[in-house]
Design a protein around this motif. Structure first.
Motif, mmCIF file in Angstrom:
data_model
loop_
_atom_site.group_PDB
_atom_site.id
_atom_site.type_symbol
_atom_site.label_atom_id
_atom_site.label_comp_id
_atom_site.label_asym_id
_atom_site.label_seq_id
_atom_site.Cartn_x
_atom_site.Cartn_y
_atom_site.Cartn_z
ATOM 1 N N UNK A 166 -2.559 -0.838 6.813
ATOM 2 C CA UNK A 166 -1.183 -0.139 6.639
ATOM 3 C C UNK A 166 -1.386 -0.536 4.631
ATOM 4 N N UNK A 167 -1.681 -1.675 4.011
ATOM 5 C CA UNK A 167 -0.805 -2.191 2.818
ATOM 6 C C UNK A 167 -1.858 -1.328 1.730
ATOM 7 N N UNK A 168 -3.424 -1.204 2.301
ATOM 8 C CA UNK A 168 -4.736 -0.631 1.408
ATOM 9 C C UNK A 168 -4.244 0.551 1.222
ATOM 10 N N UNK A 169 -3.665 1.579 2.358
ATOM 11 C CA UNK A 169 -3.345 3.189 2.432
ATOM 12 C C UNK A 169 -1.961 3.253 1.757
ATOM 13 N N UNK A 170 -1.436 2.467 1.634
ATOM 14 C CA UNK A 170 0.073 2.204 1.409
ATOM 15 C C UNK A 170 -0.528 2.386 -0.773
ATOM 16 N N UNK A 171 -1.342 1.171 -0.957
ATOM 17 C CA UNK A 171 -1.303 1.611 -2.412
ATOM 18 C C UNK A 171 -2.069 2.445 -3.416
ATOM 19 N N UNK A 172 -3.116 2.966 -2.090
ATOM 20 C CA UNK A 172 -3.479 4.205 -1.924
ATOM 21 C C UNK A 172 -3.006 5.907 -2.404
ATOM 22 N N UNK A 173 -2.204 5.431 -1.623
ATOM 23 C CA UNK A 173 -1.184 6.764 -0.821
ATOM 24 C C UNK A 173 -0.371 7.021 -2.533
ATOM 25 N N UNK A 174 0.615 6.284 -2.726
ATOM 26 C CA UNK A 174 1.457 6.708 -3.593
ATOM 27 C C UNK A 174 1.582 5.361 -4.973
ATOM 28 N N UNK A 175 0.589 4.975 -5.325
ATOM 29 C CA UNK A 175 0.455 4.018 -6.272
ATOM 30 C C UNK A 175 -0.930 4.194 -7.038
ATOM 31 N N UNK A 176 -1.772 5.098 -6.568
ATOM 32 C CA UNK A 176 -3.212 5.564 -6.999
ATOM 33 C C UNK A 176 -3.970 4.548 -7.645
ATOM 34 N N UNK A 177 -4.212 3.281 -6.537
ATOM 35 C CA UNK A 177 -4.144 1.881 -6.672
ATOM 36 C C UNK A 177 -6.001 2.018 -5.823
ATOM 37 N N UNK A 178 -6.955 1.248 -5.889
ATOM 38 C CA UNK A 178 -7.761 1.522 -5.775
ATOM 39 C C UNK A 178 -8.636 -0.332 -6.447
#
Length: 104
Positions: free
Chosen positions: A78-90
């Motif tokens: 969930x943390x990874x998905x949120x970081x990718x979708x909302x904050x464009x992080x990788x």
């Protein structure tokens, strides 16, 4: 003279009995209205009690849902998905491919 006393005594007894009967009837009517009012209040209170019990049950279900969501929020996916979708992080070593628009 004795006749007068007996007439007065009879009148007094009759008026006393009449007053007692009237008071008894008045008390019966008074209590009847109050019993009716108490029954209505009891019905209203029972309806409120049922509504509150329904609300408590709904809140218990909601609480369970929130607790389940809290557990899922703390999971790594969930943390990874949120970081990718909302904050464009990788991740630092990750390569991101974006689709190219063919219309340009």
């Amino acid at each position: 003279m004795r006749n007068r006393k007996t007439k007065r005594g009879r009148r007094f007894k009759m008026s006393s009995i009449t007053v007692l009967i009237i008071l008894t009837i008045a008390l019966t009517v008074f209590l009847g209205f109050h019993i009716h009012k108490i029954n209505d209040t009891n019905k209203q209170n029972e309806l409120k009690r049922q509504e509150l019990l329904n609300e408590i049950e709904a809140e218990k279900i909601r609480k369970e849902g929130i607790e389940a969501l809290g557990e899922s929020i703390m999971s790594k996916p969930f943390i990874e998905k949120t970081a990718r979708e909302k904050f464009n992080l990788c991740y630092p070593d990750e390569i991101i491919f974006k689709p190219v628009d063919k219309n340009k």
